[in-house]
Design a protein around this motif. Sequence first.
Motif, mmCIF file in Angstrom:
data_model
loop_
_atom_site.group_PDB
_atom_site.id
_atom_site.type_symbol
_atom_site.label_atom_id
_atom_site.label_comp_id
_atom_site.label_asym_id
_atom_site.label_seq_id
_atom_site.Cartn_x
_atom_site.Cartn_y
_atom_site.Cartn_z
ATOM 1 N N LYS A 54 0.957 -1.284 0.075
ATOM 2 C CA LYS A 54 -0.180 -0.019 0.023
ATOM 3 C C LYS A 54 0.997 1.400 0.026
ATOM 4 O O LYS A 54 1.883 1.209 -0.571
ATOM 5 C CB LYS A 54 -0.886 0.037 1.118
ATOM 6 C CG LYS A 54 -1.789 -1.507 1.276
ATOM 7 C CD LYS A 54 -2.655 -1.338 2.103
ATOM 8 C CE LYS A 54 -3.555 -2.655 2.453
ATOM 9 N NZ LYS A 54 -4.906 -2.620 3.047
ATOM 10 N N GLU A 78 -9.532 -0.883 -1.573
ATOM 11 C CA GLU A 78 -9.207 0.648 -1.388
ATOM 12 C C GLU A 78 -9.602 1.676 -2.646
ATOM 13 O O GLU A 78 -9.801 2.694 -2.630
ATOM 14 C CB GLU A 78 -7.862 0.687 -0.812
ATOM 15 C CG GLU A 78 -8.025 0.359 0.639
ATOM 16 C CD GLU A 78 -6.863 -0.405 1.193
ATOM 17 O OE1 GLU A 78 -5.565 -0.214 0.457
ATOM 18 O OE2 GLU A 78 -6.859 -1.250 2.186
ATOM 19 N N GLY A 113 -1.400 -7.541 3.556
ATOM 20 C CA GLY A 113 -1.184 -6.191 3.560
ATOM 21 C C GLY A 113 -0.225 -6.185 4.950
ATOM 22 O O GLY A 113 0.927 -6.104 4.675
HETATM 23 C C1 PEP Z 1 -4.676 -6.018 1.366
HETATM 24 O O1 PEP Z 1 -4.414 -4.979 1.630
HETATM 25 O O2 PEP Z 1 -5.100 -6.436 0.496
HETATM 26 C C2 PEP Z 1 -4.819 -6.833 2.761
HETATM 27 C C3 PEP Z 1 -5.670 -8.055 2.642
HETATM 28 O O3 PEP Z 1 -4.283 -6.172 3.798
HETATM 29 P P1 PEP Z 1 -4.258 -6.927 5.291
HETATM 30 O O4 PEP Z 1 -3.562 -8.046 5.025
HETATM 31 O O5 PEP Z 1 -3.782 -5.875 6.067
HETATM 32 O O6 PEP Z 1 -5.620 -7.362 5.678
#
Ligand code: PEP
Length: 259
Positions: free
Chosen positions: A11, A102, A239
Motif C-alpha cells: 500500500k 481501497e 497487507g
Molecule cells: C490487502 O491490503 O489486500 C490486505 C489483505 O490487507 P491486510 O492483510 O492488512 O488485511
Amino acid sequence: MRKPIIAANWKMNIGPREAEDFINSFIGQPGKLDSITSQVDVVIAPPFVSIPAAVAALNSSSAVSIAAQNMSDQDSGAYTGEVSSMMLKELYVRYVILGHSERRTLYGETDAIINAKIKKACASNLKPIFCIGETLEEREGGKLESVLRTQITDGLVGVEEKDLKEIVIAYEPVWAIGTGVVASVDQAQEAHAFVRSVVADLYNQEAADKIRIQYGGSMKASNAAELLAQPDIDGGLVGGASLESQSFLDLIKAAVSAG
Ligand code: PEP
C-alpha cells in the motif's frame, strides 16, 4: 495442480530506501528463499516510486516478482498522476493489483474501469491480480454471491480464455482487510469455491480448475497454513503482515508447510 502465490501489498508504505533494505534482508537469507520459491510464487507490490529500488535490490534474482498496485487503462497522454502499463513493463514489473477494495471505495473505481484495466494489463503482458470481495453489510444482507458474481462477470467482460490463464483472482472480504478480523476457514473456502464456480460458468471447468484464487484479509503466519490447506485457496494477498521482512517470510514458510 495450482502453484500457490503469496503477494505482499505494501500500500502507501515503504519508500525507496526502506524497500532496498527490505529486499536485501528478504533475499539475503542464504538458500532459504530459493527452496521456498520453487514451491510458492512470491510477489511484492511496492508503491510506484519504490519499484526501481526494489528491482535493483533484487539484482536479477528471480526469487521474487514485482507487482504494481494499480495502473492506467490508457497508454499515454493527458492523464495527470497516472502510470501506464508500458512504463511498468520498462521497470520489469510482472503483476499488477487491480480492483483493490481501497481503489473501489476511496477512488471510485467501478467494475467497468477495472475491466478496462484488466484488458490493458493482459494486452501488455502484465499479470492482473484481480481483487473482489463483499462488505460486511452485503454479506449480512445475503448478497455475498450476487456481489461476487457481478464483480467477476463485469470485471472479465471481453477477457479471452487465453488471457484468463494469466490472471490471479484475490478474494478479499472487505470487512477482513486491515481489521485483524479473518474470515473463518469455512467462510473463505465457501467463497473461493463459489468464485471458481462463477469462472466455470463464464468459461469452462478446465479454466476454473486452473485459475489461482488468493485469499486476502488479515492473513498472517499464524493463520496462513489452515487457510491455504483449503482446496480452493491458492495463496494470499497480504497487507499488514508483509510490511516487515521476517513476518512476510514466516507467512510464506507457513504457506509452504500447508502444501
Ligand atoms: C490487502 O491490503 O489486500 C490486505 C489483505 O490487507 P491486510 O492483510 O492488512 O488485511
